[in-house]
Each structure stands twice: as C-alpha cells, then as structure tokens.
Design a protein around this motif. Structure first.
Motif, short mmCIF file in Angstrom:
data_model
loop_
_atom_site.label_atom_id
_atom_site.label_comp_id
_atom_site.label_asym_id
_atom_site.label_seq_id
_atom_site.Cartn_x
_atom_site.Cartn_y
_atom_site.Cartn_z
N GLY A 185 0.83 -1.20 0.00
CA GLY A 185 0.00 0.00 0.00
C GLY A 185 0.85 1.24 0.00
N ASN A 186 0.33 2.31 -0.59
CA ASN A 186 1.07 3.57 -0.63
C ASN A 186 0.87 4.35 0.66
OD1 ASN A 186 1.85 3.09 -3.30
ND2 ASN A 186 -0.06 3.93 -4.09
N GLU A 187 1.93 4.98 1.14
CA GLU A 187 1.80 5.86 2.29
C GLU A 187 0.94 7.07 1.95
OE1 GLU A 187 2.85 5.53 5.42
OE2 GLU A 187 3.40 3.50 4.85
N PHE A 188 1.01 7.50 0.69
CA PHE A 188 0.15 8.59 0.24
C PHE A 188 -0.07 8.41 -1.25
CE2 PHE A 188 4.48 9.93 -0.42
CZ PHE A 188 4.46 10.55 -1.65
N ASP A 189 -1.13 8.97 -1.74
CA ASP A 189 -1.41 8.95 -3.17
C ASP A 189 -1.04 10.32 -3.73
OD1 ASP A 189 -2.49 6.32 -3.49
OD2 ASP A 189 -4.24 7.02 -2.39
N ALA A 190 -0.16 10.33 -4.70
CA ALA A 190 0.31 11.59 -5.25
C ALA A 190 -0.80 12.37 -5.93
CB ALA A 190 1.45 11.33 -6.24
N VAL A 191 -1.73 11.67 -6.58
CA VAL A 191 -2.80 12.34 -7.30
C VAL A 191 -4.14 11.76 -6.87
CG1 VAL A 191 -3.78 12.87 -9.56
CG2 VAL A 191 -1.30 12.69 -9.31
N LYS A 192 -4.94 12.60 -6.27
CA LYS A 192 -6.31 12.24 -5.94
C LYS A 192 -7.21 13.41 -6.31
CE LYS A 192 -6.29 8.76 -2.28
NZ LYS A 192 -6.80 8.42 -0.95
N PHE A 193 -8.46 13.12 -6.61
CA PHE A 193 -9.37 14.17 -7.03
C PHE A 193 -10.64 14.13 -6.20
CE2 PHE A 193 -6.81 12.94 -10.69
CZ PHE A 193 -6.32 14.17 -11.11
N ASP A 194 -11.24 15.31 -6.05
CA ASP A 194 -12.55 15.36 -5.42
C ASP A 194 -13.55 14.63 -6.31
OD1 ASP A 194 -11.62 16.81 -3.33
OD2 ASP A 194 -12.35 18.74 -4.01
N SER A 195 -14.55 14.04 -5.68
CA SER A 195 -15.57 13.30 -6.42
C SER A 195 -16.96 13.74 -5.99
CB SER A 195 -15.38 11.80 -6.19
OG SER A 195 -16.52 11.08 -6.61
N ASN A 196 -17.81 14.08 -6.96
CA ASN A 196 -19.21 14.40 -6.65
C ASN A 196 -19.91 13.19 -6.07
OD1 ASN A 196 -19.17 17.09 -7.43
ND2 ASN A 196 -19.65 16.62 -9.56
N GLU A 206 -11.22 6.09 -2.69
CA GLU A 206 -9.98 6.58 -3.26
C GLU A 206 -10.03 8.05 -3.63
OE1 GLU A 206 -9.04 3.98 -6.50
OE2 GLU A 206 -8.42 2.33 -5.17
N SER A 207 -11.15 8.71 -3.40
CA SER A 207 -11.28 10.12 -3.77
C SER A 207 -10.68 11.02 -2.70
CB SER A 207 -12.75 10.49 -4.02
OG SER A 207 -13.51 10.31 -2.85
N LYS A 208 -10.26 12.20 -3.12
CA LYS A 208 -9.58 13.13 -2.23
C LYS A 208 -10.49 13.63 -1.11
CE LYS A 208 -7.06 17.53 -2.40
NZ LYS A 208 -6.63 18.64 -3.29
N ASN A 209 -11.78 13.78 -1.41
CA ASN A 209 -12.69 14.38 -0.42
C ASN A 209 -13.43 13.34 0.42
OD1 ASN A 209 -14.00 13.72 -2.89
ND2 ASN A 209 -15.78 14.96 -2.35
N TYR A 210 -12.94 12.10 0.40
CA TYR A 210 -13.60 11.07 1.21
C TYR A 210 -13.19 11.20 2.67
CZ TYR A 210 -14.76 6.51 3.19
OH TYR A 210 -15.25 5.50 4.00
N THR A 211 -14.19 11.30 3.53
CA THR A 211 -13.98 11.25 4.97
C THR A 211 -14.53 9.92 5.46
OG1 THR A 211 -14.24 13.65 5.15
CG2 THR A 211 -14.47 12.38 7.18
N ALA A 212 -13.70 9.16 6.13
CA ALA A 212 -14.05 7.78 6.48
C ALA A 212 -15.34 7.71 7.29
CB ALA A 212 -12.91 7.12 7.24
N ILE A 213 -16.22 6.80 6.89
CA ILE A 213 -17.41 6.45 7.64
C ILE A 213 -17.39 4.94 7.81
CG2 ILE A 213 -18.78 8.41 6.79
CD1 ILE A 213 -20.13 6.55 4.81
N PRO A 214 -18.13 4.39 8.78
CA PRO A 214 -18.14 2.93 8.94
C PRO A 214 -18.44 2.23 7.62
CG PRO A 214 -19.25 3.95 10.78
CD PRO A 214 -18.97 5.05 9.80
N ILE A 244 -22.56 10.85 -1.25
CA ILE A 244 -22.52 9.81 -0.22
C ILE A 244 -22.46 10.44 1.17
CG2 ILE A 244 -20.95 8.11 0.83
CD1 ILE A 244 -22.52 6.76 -1.25
N HIS A 245 -21.64 11.47 1.33
CA HIS A 245 -21.54 12.14 2.63
C HIS A 245 -22.86 12.80 3.01
CE1 HIS A 245 -16.87 12.47 2.32
NE2 HIS A 245 -17.24 11.40 2.97
N ILE A 246 -23.54 13.40 2.02
CA ILE A 246 -24.85 14.01 2.28
C ILE A 246 -25.84 12.94 2.74
CG2 ILE A 246 -26.83 15.13 1.18
CD1 ILE A 246 -24.83 16.63 -0.62
#
Length: 323
Positions: free
Chosen positions: A165-176, A282-290, A181-183
């Motif tokens: 696994g990568n320690e960080f992803d060099a390129v990630k993008f926000d996803s609608n 894998e999206s940049k704006n993902y905030t972990a949920i269960p 999903i967060h809403i």
C-alpha cells in the motif's frame, strides 16, 4: 461486501507488482526481483502456513534456490522467469544432497505456469516434486486468496496493505459521488417510507427483463429511498450545474465497463456497488465512515440508478415514475 473489497485490493496490488517485475526485467532493472524474494516468502508462508526464510540468511550465494522451511521440509525458488529450463536448473543444484527429503516449490511471480504443470522435468537428485501441486503463479495464488475464509482474507489484506500500500497517493481528485454519499450518510434513513413517485410494477418488469430476480430483495430494500435521494440531488444541484448528472454518468460508466466481463447480471449488479465504493474510498474528499454505512449508501445510489434508467436495459415502454 467486505470479501470483494479485500480481494479486489489484493488482486490489484499483486498483479501490479508482477507486471512491474516483468516489464522492468525486460530492460534489465532487477531491483524489484531482489526485494520481492522476502515479500513472496512471507506471502506464500501466510497463504499456506509455511515458515519460509531467505536461504541466503544461512548460506550465502545459493544460486537458483531462494527459500527454505526446515520445519516443513521445503525448499522454494521465486522467479520472474517462468520456464521449464529454470525449474530444471534448480533441480540440479547440489543443495538437494544436503536436504534429500525436502520438497521443491517453484513460485513464478511473472507469467502463466499452466503449461509447466503438465510437463515432465529432469530431476537428477530425485527431489520430491510434483509439477501439478508444487508450481505456483499469480493466478493460482489469487485463487487461493479467493477461497480463504473472511477472517483469513482480512488478515492477508492487512499484510498486503502494509507491504504494497502507498503511504500517500500523489494524485487524488474530489468526487461528486463522494459528496452525495456524505450528504446521504448524514440523513436519518430509518424514517423513510416508500414514496408514491415510483411505479413498483415497472421496476419489477425491469428486474425480470434483466434477469435480476436474485437481486430483487436488494432492489426492494433500497428503492424506497428514491424520493429521499431525489431531494438530495436537488439540493446538490443548487451547488452547481451538472453535479447530479456527473454522479449518474460515473455509475453508468462502471456499468458499461464491468458488463464486458460479467458472468451474470447478478454479479454485474454487485460489482457496480463494489466499484462505486472503490471510487469513493480513493477520492480526495472522502472522509471515512463505517464500512457498513458506506456499503449501504453505495447500494442506495446503485439501486436508484437502476430505477432511473441509468444502468441495465429498459423493457419497452419502461416508465419508473408513477402516474
């Protein structure tokens, strides 16, 4: 499903490593081969409950032989060269005189070993070796992973993530898709009743038309959120034009891509859910949920896309909106 998430991640990482080893070997960059010996020793030891160690830790420069498990009587070679000659060169090694009753294992980390399993090999030291049972490649390794129980598969997933696994992803993008999903995840979905806007008969007709009767329970469970999700899409679109459209299109894109190799409508349906989950995580704006909540929300979006004519074929005259 957690099982498919674990397996998809494991498959992607191992296949990518194998591909890189193969491609770099063709231009004589062999550093990954060296580093991979220990990784594959640990990996197949976990898979088969062996205790393989790099033999060079005990005896330096043992050409052609990489790994040894004295407690289980095994000697193994890890190689990116998947040929009959490679195996026969190993079987000629003098080390087998020192370990006369040890079984030989060959692990191909690049290439397909199917043909090798049907061949006869020169074996001058009469080493214990069955080509059918003692030759492994990436495909056979992944098949073993696929048939693990869920707890074993989770532990193996953790191992692969630590190693590859990568320690960080060099390129990630926000996803609608992630935003909706967060809403949705913040809504109280226990208070939702089935909305009158959807035509139940038409949805049943589409289920039959696409041979999805095995998925009917899932569709019935989540179709009741059509109205609630419709409200959220309208709120979402007030933030900018084409936002809900982009969500529909990305789900449809997964449907089109996955339908090429799906063995059944049932598998295709759940593969779309898995793919939606992967995009979100894998999206940049993902905030972990269960994970259970994430899977539920991804299922709601997929069922909604099914109802709204975005994925799977529509029977003639299909109209999901009740008159």
């Amino acid at each position: 499903m957690n099982r498919s998430t674990y397996f998809n991640y494991i498959e992607e990482k191992i296949e990518l490593l194998s591909l890189r080893i193969n491609k770099r070997g063709k231009i004589n960059l062999l550093d990954l081969n060296i580093y991979s010996e220990t990784f594959f020793a640990d990996m197949i030891s976990i898979l088969f409950k062996w205790k393989l160690k790099n033999i060079n830790a005990f005896q330096q420069n043992m050409e052609g032989i990489d790994l040894i498990d004295e407690s289980n009587g095994l000697i193994a070679q890890v190689s990116s060269t998947c040929t009959k000659q490679k195996i026969e060169d190993s079987l000629k090694k003098e080390i087998f005189k020192k370990y006369p009753d040890f079984r030989y294992k060959f692990v191909a980390i690049a290439g397909n070993a199917n043909k090798l399993r049907s061949l006869a090999f020169s074996n001058p030291h009469k080493v214990v070796f069955s080509p059918q049972n003692d030759i492994f490649d990436i495909k056979s390794i992944l098949n073993t992973v696929l048939n693990m129980n869920i707890d074993e598969q989770r532990d193996f997933y953790v191992f692969i993530k630590k190693e590859l696994g990568n320690e960080f992803d060099a390129v990630k993008f926000d996803s609608n898709l992630t935003t909706i999903i967060h809403i949705l995840s913040k809504e109280d979905l226990t208070r939702v009743n089935e909305y009158p806007e959807i035509n139940i008969y038409e949805i049943d007709r589409k289920i039959e038309f696409n041979d999805l009767t095995s998925v009917r329970l899932t569709i019935d469970e989540y179709k009741i959120y059509y109205g609630k999700l419709d409200e959220k899409y309208k709120e979402f679109d007030r933030q900018g034009v084409n936002k809900s459209l982009s969500v529909f299109l990305i789900i449809k894109q997964q449907y089109v891509k996955l339908s090429k190799n799906a063995s059944s409508s049932h598998d295709l349906f759940f593969s779309i859910i898995d793919s939606v989950i992967k995009i979100i995580m894998e999206s940049k704006n993902y905030t972990a949920i269960p994970y259970e909540e994430l899977e539920m929300c991804a299922s709601i979006l997929t069922v909604d896309a099914f109802v709204r004519c975005k994925i799977f074929k529509n029977p003639e005259g299909y109209n999901h909106v009740a008159s």
